[in-house]
Design a protein around this motif. Structure first.
Motif, PDB file in Angstrom:
ATOM      1  N   TYR A  87       4.842   1.310   0.268  1.00  0.00           N
ATOM      2  CA  TYR A  87       5.792   1.677  -0.776  1.00  0.00           C
ATOM      3  C   TYR A  87       5.663   3.179  -1.024  1.00  0.00           C
ATOM      4  O   TYR A  87       4.586   3.764  -0.889  1.00  0.00           O
ATOM      5  CB  TYR A  87       5.577   0.875  -2.059  1.00  0.00           C
ATOM      6  N   SER A  88       6.784   3.808  -1.378  1.00  0.00           N
ATOM      7  CA  SER A  88       6.808   5.265  -1.501  1.00  0.00           C
ATOM      8  C   SER A  88       6.433   5.755  -2.897  1.00  0.00           C
ATOM      9  O   SER A  88       5.821   6.823  -3.051  1.00  0.00           O
ATOM     10  CB  SER A  88       8.186   5.800  -1.119  1.00  0.00           C
ATOM     11  N   ASP A  89       6.821   4.973  -3.922  1.00  0.00           N
ATOM     12  CA  ASP A  89       6.516   5.357  -5.298  1.00  0.00           C
ATOM     13  C   ASP A  89       6.627   4.118  -6.184  1.00  0.00           C
ATOM     14  O   ASP A  89       6.893   3.017  -5.701  1.00  0.00           O
ATOM     15  CB  ASP A  89       7.441   6.478  -5.793  1.00  0.00           C
ATOM     16  N   GLU A  90       6.460   4.304  -7.485  1.00  0.00           N
ATOM     17  CA  GLU A  90       6.462   3.171  -8.404  1.00  0.00           C
ATOM     18  C   GLU A  90       7.827   2.476  -8.445  1.00  0.00           C
ATOM     19  O   GLU A  90       7.902   1.250  -8.556  1.00  0.00           O
ATOM     20  CB  GLU A  90       6.085   3.648  -9.814  1.00  0.00           C
ATOM     21  N   VAL A  91       8.887   3.248  -8.346  1.00  0.00           N
ATOM     22  CA  VAL A  91      10.227   2.666  -8.367  1.00  0.00           C
ATOM     23  C   VAL A  91      10.439   1.798  -7.128  1.00  0.00           C
ATOM     24  O   VAL A  91      10.953   0.673  -7.215  1.00  0.00           O
ATOM     25  CB  VAL A  91      11.301   3.766  -8.444  1.00  0.00           C
ATOM     26  N   ASP A  92      10.058   2.336  -5.987  1.00  0.00           N
ATOM     27  CA  ASP A  92      10.186   1.588  -4.737  1.00  0.00           C
ATOM     28  C   ASP A  92       9.361   0.305  -4.785  1.00  0.00           C
ATOM     29  O   ASP A  92       9.822  -0.768  -4.367  1.00  0.00           O
ATOM     30  CB  ASP A  92       9.734   2.469  -3.569  1.00  0.00           C
TER      31      ASP A  92
ATOM     32  N   ILE B 288       0.840  -1.200   0.000  1.00  0.00           N
ATOM     33  CA  ILE B 288       0.000   0.000   0.000  1.00  0.00           C
ATOM     34  C   ILE B 288       0.876   1.251   0.000  1.00  0.00           C
ATOM     35  O   ILE B 288       1.998   1.238   0.504  1.00  0.00           O
ATOM     36  CB  ILE B 288      -0.927   0.028   1.242  1.00  0.00           C
ATOM     37  N   PRO B 289       0.385   2.355  -0.574  1.00  0.00           N
ATOM     38  CA  PRO B 289       1.158   3.610  -0.576  1.00  0.00           C
ATOM     39  C   PRO B 289       1.300   4.173   0.836  1.00  0.00           C
ATOM     40  O   PRO B 289       0.487   3.872   1.728  1.00  0.00           O
ATOM     41  CB  PRO B 289       0.343   4.535  -1.476  1.00  0.00           C
ATOM     42  N   VAL B 290       2.309   4.996   1.050  1.00  0.00           N
ATOM     43  CA  VAL B 290       2.658   5.446   2.401  1.00  0.00           C
ATOM     44  C   VAL B 290       1.547   6.229   3.084  1.00  0.00           C
ATOM     45  O   VAL B 290       1.463   6.253   4.310  1.00  0.00           O
ATOM     46  CB  VAL B 290       3.946   6.301   2.373  1.00  0.00           C
ATOM     47  N   ASP B 291       0.688   6.858   2.331  1.00  0.00           N
ATOM     48  CA  ASP B 291      -0.360   7.666   2.953  1.00  0.00           C
ATOM     49  C   ASP B 291      -1.699   6.917   3.031  1.00  0.00           C
ATOM     50  O   ASP B 291      -2.744   7.523   3.256  1.00  0.00           O
ATOM     51  CB  ASP B 291      -0.549   8.973   2.175  1.00  0.00           C
TER      52      ASP B 291
END
Length: 339
Positions: free
Chosen positions: A280-285, A211-214
């Motif tokens: 996860y922080s972004d697509e790369v991460d 899931i995204p960090v926020d």
């Protein structure tokens, strides 16, 4: 039997599985549920429906088999060590072996000794010649090849014991989901199917979510509370209570909606009645995280495109098609190559 006769028999088996009120069908349900309490009637019916609609549908079956050269197969003795974590999970291996014309030596799982024999008994009633194409065994001897499914530990044993034969040896895998925060309540409800169906015991059940960090975990827990009736199943409830106690004693931080516990953890495998999540922080991460664990992943559920990764829609992990091969290994291609 020629290939056409084998295919027609399996098609007729699929049609026969629609007769859920037949006495032998009802008897199978009662015996299977009594034999293994994890095999609830609802889950058995779900599994049978998936076999009937996804594997034995005439069009799907013929289309699938048309991609392989099956007319000139030289029959071999293929040992099958079947899993039993969810109802009839080993049927696909049985189907591949028998429809391709090989002889199957079937070692049933101790957890599932009712449903597979029921299905094969129905098949023999349709086409008696199949009675000469398989047998049940306690040990695999005098085989030409083997397909075995088990844990990481049994996988080591299988490799040592069966490594000299052509083989497919499957080890433990988990499935994951990837969310981006734009999923509506219906999409999260579909994710619940991936988590709770078969009590989460299958390798295609989601055991971890990225899931995204926020991301607001509470919203997800609220949506998944839709499945709270699962807590009334005594074995699931016992595991929920036991694992809750373990988390409390070990001071593990968790979130709980009454039927599922969510824990921030990098591991793929979670305890029954719990699920892991990782930010996860972004697509790369995200891509970096997925690349690290992809070899242990059976399938990825996501409604968002994930370049470089095969995915299924949320809610679809437990509806594999005929060519959704376990561990990504083409079982039928393996069997056709046995010459």
């Amino acid at each position: 039997m020629i290939l056409k006769e084998r295919i027609e028999a399996f098609i007729q088996l699929g049609l026969g599985l629609k007769q859920e009120d037949a006495p032998e069908f009802r008897s199978m349900l009662e015996k299977a549920e009594s034999y293994n309490p994890w095999f609830s009637r609802e889950n058995i019916l779900t599994s049978i429906a998936a076999i009937r609609d996804q594997m034995l549908d005439a069009h799907l079956l013929q289309q699938w088999l048309s991609e392989y050269l099956l007319n000139d197969i030289k029959p071999k003795k293929v040992g099958l060590i079947l899993a039993g974590n969810i109802p009839a999970v080993g049927f696909h291996d049985v189907l591949c072996t028998l429809v391709s014309g090989h002889y199957a030596l079937i070692k049933l799982s101790d957890k599932d000794k009712v449903i597979i024999p029921f299905l094969l008994n129905q098949l023999v009633q349709i086409q008696p010649a199949f009675a000469q194409q398989f047998e049940y065994v306690d040990q695999l001897k005098n085989i030409d090849a083997v397909i075995a499914t088990g844990s990481d530990n049994t996988g080591i044993y299988f490799n040592n014991y069966f490594g000299k034969y052509p083989n497919i040896i499957r080890k433990h895998r988990n499935s994951i989901a990837v969310l981006d925060g734009n999923e509506d309540k219906e999409a999260l409800k579909q994710l619940g199917r991936d988590i709770f169906q078969y009590f989460g015991l299958g390798c295609r059940n989601v055991s971890k979510i990225y899931i995204p960090v926020d991301y607001n975990i509470d919203n997800l827990l609220e949506a998944l509370h839709e499945y709270n009736a699962i807590i009334h199943h005594h074995k699931y409830k016992n595991n929920f209570d036991y694992n809750l106690a373990v988390f409390l004693l070990n001071r593990v931080k968790y979130k709980n909606n009454g039927c599922l516990m969510m824990i921030e953890d990098e591991r793929l495998t979670s305890r029954i009645a719990s699920i892991h999540y990782e930010y996860y922080s972004d697509e790369v991460d995200l891509k970096e995280k997925l690349n690290k664990i992809i070899e242990k992943v059976q399938c990825i559920a996501s409604n968002k495109p994930l370049p470089g990764f095969a995915t299924v829609a949320l809610g679809e992990t437990q509806r594999p098609g005929l060519n959704d091969y376990a561990d990504g290994i083409d079982t039928l291609a393996f069997l056709t190559a046995l010459q």
